[in-house]
Motif scaffolding. Sequence first.
Motif, PDB file in Angstrom:
ATOM      1  N   THR A  89       0.965  10.376 -11.652  1.00  0.00           N
ATOM      2  CA  THR A  89       0.380   9.044 -11.484  1.00  0.00           C
ATOM      3  C   THR A  89       1.472   7.998 -11.311  1.00  0.00           C
ATOM      4  N   GLY A  90       2.483   8.066 -12.149  1.00  0.00           N
ATOM      5  CA  GLY A  90       3.583   7.105 -12.051  1.00  0.00           C
ATOM      6  C   GLY A  90       4.305   7.200 -10.724  1.00  0.00           C
ATOM      7  N   THR A  91       4.513   8.414 -10.269  1.00  0.00           N
ATOM      8  CA  THR A  91       5.178   8.621  -8.980  1.00  0.00           C
ATOM      9  C   THR A  91       4.334   8.067  -7.843  1.00  0.00           C
ATOM     10  N   LEU A  92       3.035   8.349  -7.860  1.00  0.00           N
ATOM     11  CA  LEU A  92       2.160   7.837  -6.804  1.00  0.00           C
ATOM     12  C   LEU A  92       2.113   6.318  -6.806  1.00  0.00           C
ATOM     13  N   ARG A  93       2.085   5.715  -7.994  1.00  0.00           N
ATOM     14  CA  ARG A  93       2.082   4.247  -8.061  1.00  0.00           C
ATOM     15  C   ARG A  93       3.379   3.662  -7.506  1.00  0.00           C
ATOM     16  N   ALA A  94       4.495   4.325  -7.761  1.00  0.00           N
ATOM     17  CA  ALA A  94       5.771   3.854  -7.233  1.00  0.00           C
ATOM     18  C   ALA A  94       5.789   3.923  -5.708  1.00  0.00           C
ATOM     19  N   VAL A  95       5.305   5.029  -5.150  1.00  0.00           N
ATOM     20  CA  VAL A  95       5.231   5.165  -3.692  1.00  0.00           C
ATOM     21  C   VAL A  95       4.278   4.121  -3.124  1.00  0.00           C
ATOM     22  N   GLU A  96       3.139   3.937  -3.791  1.00  0.00           N
ATOM     23  CA  GLU A  96       2.167   2.939  -3.354  1.00  0.00           C
ATOM     24  C   GLU A  96       2.792   1.551  -3.332  1.00  0.00           C
ATOM     25  N   ALA A  97       3.578   1.225  -4.354  1.00  0.00           N
ATOM     26  CA  ALA A  97       4.223  -0.082  -4.427  1.00  0.00           C
ATOM     27  C   ALA A  97       5.194  -0.287  -3.269  1.00  0.00           C
ATOM     28  N   LEU A  98       5.873   0.794  -2.859  1.00  0.00           N
ATOM     29  CA  LEU A  98       6.820   0.681  -1.749  1.00  0.00           C
ATOM     30  C   LEU A  98       6.115   0.521  -0.406  1.00  0.00           C
ATOM     31  N   LEU A  99       4.985   1.214  -0.240  1.00  0.00           N
ATOM     32  CA  LEU A  99       4.332   1.252   1.067  1.00  0.00           C
ATOM     33  C   LEU A  99       3.319   0.140   1.294  1.00  0.00           C
ATOM     34  N   LEU A 100       2.673  -0.328   0.253  1.00  0.00           N
ATOM     35  CA  LEU A 100       1.580  -1.278   0.415  1.00  0.00           C
ATOM     36  C   LEU A 100       1.940  -2.645  -0.168  1.00  0.00           C
ATOM     37  N   GLY A 101       1.335  -3.652   0.393  1.00  0.00           N
ATOM     38  CA  GLY A 101       1.489  -4.985  -0.171  1.00  0.00           C
ATOM     39  C   GLY A 101       0.650  -5.121  -1.425  1.00  0.00           C
ATOM     40  N   ALA A 102       0.874  -6.177  -2.163  1.00  0.00           N
ATOM     41  CA  ALA A 102       0.168  -6.395  -3.431  1.00  0.00           C
ATOM     42  C   ALA A 102      -1.344  -6.486  -3.224  1.00  0.00           C
ATOM     43  N   GLY A 103      -1.783  -7.124  -2.151  1.00  0.00           N
ATOM     44  CA  GLY A 103      -3.212  -7.267  -1.889  1.00  0.00           C
ATOM     45  C   GLY A 103      -3.889  -5.930  -1.650  1.00  0.00           C
TER      46      GLY A 103
END
Length: 73
Positions: free
Chosen positions: A19-33
Amino acid sequence: MPAAAASTHVRLRALPSVTGTLRAVEALLLGAGQRTARRNAWTSVLEDRRRAKDRMEAQHVLEGASGRTSRAT
């Protein structure tokens, strides 16, 4: 303490959770919105599942109280 025992000391590191890894990747690829929208959508899915489970449980209780059985089970 023998010298051999001292040289075999191993330091363990905890691996990051999936979960932590996926959230980190998500943070890099997607904007906050987009992150917020995805989390809100997933929260809605989980809430819909919970409500469906509650409905099924209530249906079973009502059927049990009326003495009849569900055709679906």
